[in-house]
Structure formats: C-alpha cells, structure tokens
Enzyme design. Sequence first.
Site, PDB file in Angstrom:
ATOM      1  N   ASP A  64      -6.470 -13.121   8.118  1.00  0.00           N
ATOM      2  CA  ASP A  64      -5.196 -12.904   8.794  1.00  0.00           C
ATOM      3  C   ASP A  64      -4.117 -12.874   7.717  1.00  0.00           C
ATOM      4  O   ASP A  64      -3.861 -13.885   7.055  1.00  0.00           O
ATOM      5  CB  ASP A  64      -4.922 -14.030   9.798  1.00  0.00           C
ATOM      6  CG  ASP A  64      -3.657 -13.758  10.610  1.00  0.00           C
ATOM      7  OD1 ASP A  64      -2.807 -12.968  10.145  1.00  0.00           O
ATOM      8  OD2 ASP A  64      -3.533 -14.330  11.699  1.00  0.00           O
ATOM      9  N   ASN A  84      -2.632  -1.275   3.051  1.00  0.00           N
ATOM     10  CA  ASN A  84      -2.358  -0.447   4.235  1.00  0.00           C
ATOM     11  C   ASN A  84      -1.945  -1.257   5.452  1.00  0.00           C
ATOM     12  O   ASN A  84      -1.098  -0.816   6.223  1.00  0.00           O
ATOM     13  CB  ASN A  84      -3.603   0.381   4.562  1.00  0.00           C
ATOM     14  CG  ASN A  84      -3.550   0.910   5.992  1.00  0.00           C
ATOM     15  OD1 ASN A  84      -2.841   1.881   6.283  1.00  0.00           O
ATOM     16  ND2 ASN A  84      -4.270   0.262   6.898  1.00  0.00           N
ATOM     17  N   TYR A 149      11.314  -3.481  10.102  1.00  0.00           N
ATOM     18  CA  TYR A 149      10.121  -2.743   9.653  1.00  0.00           C
ATOM     19  C   TYR A 149      10.482  -1.859   8.448  1.00  0.00           C
ATOM     20  O   TYR A 149       9.836  -1.912   7.397  1.00  0.00           O
ATOM     21  CB  TYR A 149       9.583  -1.886  10.813  1.00  0.00           C
ATOM     22  CG  TYR A 149       8.511  -0.913  10.406  1.00  0.00           C
ATOM     23  CD1 TYR A 149       7.246  -1.354  10.029  1.00  0.00           C
ATOM     24  CD2 TYR A 149       8.754   0.470  10.400  1.00  0.00           C
ATOM     25  CE1 TYR A 149       6.262  -0.457   9.655  1.00  0.00           C
ATOM     26  CE2 TYR A 149       7.782   1.369  10.025  1.00  0.00           C
ATOM     27  CZ  TYR A 149       6.526   0.915   9.647  1.00  0.00           C
ATOM     28  OH  TYR A 149       5.553   1.802   9.264  1.00  0.00           O
ATOM     29  N   ALA A 151      12.963  -2.121   6.471  1.00  0.00           N
ATOM     30  CA  ALA A 151      13.371  -2.942   5.321  1.00  0.00           C
ATOM     31  C   ALA A 151      12.146  -3.415   4.536  1.00  0.00           C
ATOM     32  O   ALA A 151      12.165  -3.441   3.301  1.00  0.00           O
ATOM     33  CB  ALA A 151      14.197  -4.130   5.798  1.00  0.00           C
ATOM     34  N   LYS A 153       9.318  -1.834   4.303  1.00  0.00           N
ATOM     35  CA  LYS A 153       8.748  -0.670   3.607  1.00  0.00           C
ATOM     36  C   LYS A 153       9.622  -0.255   2.423  1.00  0.00           C
ATOM     37  O   LYS A 153       9.111   0.162   1.375  1.00  0.00           O
ATOM     38  CB  LYS A 153       8.572   0.494   4.593  1.00  0.00           C
ATOM     39  CG  LYS A 153       7.549   0.234   5.699  1.00  0.00           C
ATOM     40  CD  LYS A 153       6.173  -0.081   5.161  1.00  0.00           C
ATOM     41  CE  LYS A 153       5.108  -0.139   6.249  1.00  0.00           C
ATOM     42  NZ  LYS A 153       3.788  -0.514   5.730  1.00  0.00           N
TER      43      LYS A 153
HETATM   44  N1  LIG Z   1       0.858   5.231  12.443  1.00  0.00           N
HETATM   45  C1  LIG Z   1       2.033   5.659  11.991  1.00  0.00           C
HETATM   46  O1  LIG Z   1       2.716   6.504  12.613  1.00  0.00           O
HETATM   47  C2  LIG Z   1       2.563   5.142  10.680  1.00  0.00           C
HETATM   48  C3  LIG Z   1       3.672   5.796  10.104  1.00  0.00           C
HETATM   49  C4  LIG Z   1       4.159   5.332   8.884  1.00  0.00           C
HETATM   50  C5  LIG Z   1       3.557   4.260   8.262  1.00  0.00           C
HETATM   51  N2  LIG Z   1       2.498   3.646   8.853  1.00  0.00           N
HETATM   52  C6  LIG Z   1       1.914   2.492   8.159  1.00  0.00           C
HETATM   53  O2  LIG Z   1       0.526   2.723   7.996  1.00  0.00           O
HETATM   54  C7  LIG Z   1      -0.179   1.485   8.032  1.00  0.00           C
HETATM   55  C8  LIG Z   1      -1.287   1.556   9.070  1.00  0.00           C
HETATM   56  O3  LIG Z   1      -0.724   1.919  10.320  1.00  0.00           O
HETATM   57  P1  LIG Z   1      -1.668   2.250  11.574  1.00  0.00           P
HETATM   58  O4  LIG Z   1      -0.818   2.987  12.554  1.00  0.00           O
HETATM   59  O5  LIG Z   1      -2.949   2.833  11.095  1.00  0.00           O
HETATM   60  O6  LIG Z   1      -1.909   0.752  12.139  1.00  0.00           O
HETATM   61  P2  LIG Z   1      -2.856   0.223  13.329  1.00  0.00           P
HETATM   62  O7  LIG Z   1      -3.582   1.332  13.997  1.00  0.00           O
HETATM   63  O8  LIG Z   1      -1.979  -0.661  14.154  1.00  0.00           O
HETATM   64  O9  LIG Z   1      -3.881  -0.688  12.524  1.00  0.00           O
HETATM   65  C9  LIG Z   1      -3.382  -1.825  11.865  1.00  0.00           C
HETATM   66  C10 LIG Z   1      -4.429  -2.400  10.949  1.00  0.00           C
HETATM   67  O10 LIG Z   1      -3.837  -3.522  10.274  1.00  0.00           O
HETATM   68  C11 LIG Z   1      -4.578  -4.695  10.556  1.00  0.00           C
HETATM   69  N3  LIG Z   1      -3.682  -5.837  10.754  1.00  0.00           N
HETATM   70  C12 LIG Z   1      -2.541  -5.890  11.482  1.00  0.00           C
HETATM   71  N4  LIG Z   1      -2.022  -7.127  11.443  1.00  0.00           N
HETATM   72  C13 LIG Z   1      -2.861  -7.874  10.671  1.00  0.00           C
HETATM   73  C14 LIG Z   1      -2.882  -9.230  10.250  1.00  0.00           C
HETATM   74  N5  LIG Z   1      -1.945 -10.116  10.648  1.00  0.00           N
HETATM   75  N6  LIG Z   1      -3.894  -9.652   9.475  1.00  0.00           N
HETATM   76  C15 LIG Z   1      -4.858  -8.795   9.093  1.00  0.00           C
HETATM   77  N7  LIG Z   1      -4.893  -7.500   9.454  1.00  0.00           N
HETATM   78  C16 LIG Z   1      -3.909  -7.060  10.234  1.00  0.00           C
HETATM   79  C17 LIG Z   1      -5.358  -4.398  11.831  1.00  0.00           C
HETATM   80  O11 LIG Z   1      -6.542  -5.175  11.810  1.00  0.00           O
HETATM   81  P3  LIG Z   1      -7.291  -5.735  13.136  1.00  0.00           P
HETATM   82  O12 LIG Z   1      -7.158  -4.664  14.189  1.00  0.00           O
HETATM   83  O13 LIG Z   1      -8.688  -5.953  12.696  1.00  0.00           O
HETATM   84  O14 LIG Z   1      -6.561  -6.971  13.511  1.00  0.00           O
HETATM   85  C18 LIG Z   1      -5.645  -2.913  11.696  1.00  0.00           C
HETATM   86  O15 LIG Z   1      -6.771  -2.696  10.885  1.00  0.00           O
HETATM   87  C19 LIG Z   1       0.881   0.411   8.323  1.00  0.00           C
HETATM   88  O16 LIG Z   1       1.313  -0.186   7.124  1.00  0.00           O
HETATM   89  C20 LIG Z   1       2.021   1.198   8.941  1.00  0.00           C
HETATM   90  O17 LIG Z   1       3.272   0.576   8.759  1.00  0.00           O
HETATM   91  C21 LIG Z   1       1.984   4.057  10.043  1.00  0.00           C
END
Ligand SMILES: NC(=O)c1ccc[n+]([C@@H]2O[C@H](COP(=O)([O-])OP(=O)(O)OC[C@H]3O[C@@H](n4cnc5c(N)ncnc54)[C@H](OP(=O)(O)O)[C@@H]3O)[C@@H](O)[C@H]2O)c1
Length: 242
Positions: A64, A84, A149, A151, A153
């Site tokens: 976590d 990530n 959020y 901030a 990044k």
């Molecule tokens: N999707 C977008 O539109 C977008 C756009 C710009 C940037 N991003 C960035 O890209 C990255 C991934 O985004 P995503 O949309 O793929 O996210 P997502 O589908 O919500 O997946 C999040 C991942 O992070 C893990 N996670 C979250 N909180 C955690 C914690 N407290 N401890 C350990 N693991 C944790 C989750 O693990 P578990 O499920 O196993 O808990 C999951 O593997 C993020 O940094 C996000 O800010 C995303």
Amino acid sequence: MHHDLAQQTALVTGATAGIGRATALALAARGADILVHGRNEQRAADTLQRITALGANARFEPADLSDPAQVTALAEQVDILVNNAGIFHFARTADTTPDTFDAHIAINLRAPYLLVQALAPGMTERGYGAIVNVSSGAANTPGLGSGIYGATKAALESLTRLWAAEYGPAGVRVNAVAAGPTRTEGTAAYGDAFESAGQAVALQRLADPEEIAGAIAFMASADASYVNGATLSAMGGQPALG
Ligand SMILES: NC(=O)c1ccc[n+]([C@@H]2O[C@H](COP(=O)([O-])OP(=O)(O)OC[C@H]3O[C@@H](n4cnc5c(N)ncnc54)[C@H](OP(=O)(O)O)[C@@H]3O)[C@@H](O)[C@H]2O)c1
C-alpha cells in the site's frame, strides 16, 4: 517483438490495472522481467498470467503506497522503475478534505520519491537505469476539481528534472510521460463526462492504456538513450483556437 529489454528487471507500480498493467505487458513483450506492484491480488493474478503468456517472468509485489514502510520494503535491485500508481479523487478546493489532500501527496508524490531514493543508488552503482514517472495534463493545465491531483503531478515533473540532473552523470535517465484522458479501471466511473474529455483533445478520442504504455516503454528503453529530464506528452494534442 525485439527483446531489447532482455536481462533487465522492471518494477511497475500500479501494474494491476490500466496504464500500469499495459506498461508491464509492453515491457515484458520486449523481454524484461517484471515486478508487478499493486494491492489487489485478483487483478495481480490476471496481470501475471498475461505476462507469462508472453513468455516473460513476473512476480507480484504487494504494497500500500500510502504507507511509507511498505513503499521502502519494495526496494529491490531493478534496472527500470515506472512510477505509475496514482489516485485522482476530484473535488473543488473548498471540498477537498485534509484526508484527500494527504492521500494524493502520499501516493502520487511521496511514494515515487521514496522509491527513487531507494532504487536510484543501485542504478548509479551499476552505471545504468531508467526511471519513468507517469504524469498528467493536469500538471500544467488547471482543471476545476483537479487542484491537488494536478499539484502532485506538477511536483513529480519538477522532481523528474531534478533527478535527471542528480542521477544523469552516473548514466541513470529520469523522464516523465504525461498521459491524456485514458480508458482505465480508474476512469470508468466518470462515464460520459470522461468521454467528452476525449473530444477535447486534437485526436478527438480517449486513449487506450496501450498507447500510453508505448510512450513509457520508449522512455524506459535505449531508444531514448539521450532523453533525460523530459516530459513526453502523450495527450492526443492540443486543438487550435477556432
Ligand atoms: N487514466 C487517465 O486518464 C490518466 C490520465 C493522466 C494520468 N494518469 C495517471 O496514470 C496513472 C495510472 O492511472 P490509471 O487510470 O491507469 O489508474 P487505475 O486504473 O485507477 O489504476 C491504479 C493503479 O494504482 C494502484 N494503486 C492505487 N492506489 C494505490 C495504493 N494506495 N497503494 C498501492 N497501489 C495503489 C492500483 O492498484 P490496486 O488496484 O491493486 O489497488 C492500480 O494498479 C496514475 O498515476 C494517473 O494519475 C491517468
């Protein structure tokens, strides 16, 4: 697929879903061994099974990231670190609670910081390594509701430039990829509102996670051997004013 990452080990945080899982698969397809980080065992098993199907090695490393002791316990010898994992709980400033504020700082900013602190020294000793931080357009474009959020990044992009200077002399590159609106488990909850975010970029569509993973894998590979301290925009392009 060219196995240019064979003999390399990559730790991908948040590899149990979305962009992280696609990144783990992209790196595995190029021959890397993968440490799949996340919390959810079922999702982790799915990622591991997909990596194994590619003929690559992988292991689940649960932690976590809101707990600093669990973050540092992740520290292993790796050649590639992809920071990530991240959370995005949107709220206007007036509605952002101290808990929401702290969770963003802990997971999006402190965890990457602690991982770089723990893993970069091993990379510098070996004289090579690549770190890729996953950022967002919210780092530079204000979004109503994405204040804290964005901030975190913006701070991560700032640290990317710092770490590039700090570790670059030892052959360790540190870069960021700023993702545009991408279809993932995490964004599924936003429904139609999120679809319209796709319409607001020049390509006029959402990204698939694999499209962001391709940019991350490029930054992690020797194809980007002279790229250091950069933030690569994988945001679908900015539309022109009419
Ligand atoms: N999707 C977008 O539109 C977008 C756009 C710009 C940037 N991003 C960035 O890209 C990255 C991934 O985004 P995503 O949309 O793929 O996210 P997502 O589908 O919500 O997946 C999040 C991942 O992070 C893990 N996670 C979250 N909180 C955690 C914690 N407290 N401890 C350990 N693991 C944790 C989750 O693990 P578990 O499920 O196993 O808990 C999951 O593997 C993020 O940094 C996000 O800010 C995303």
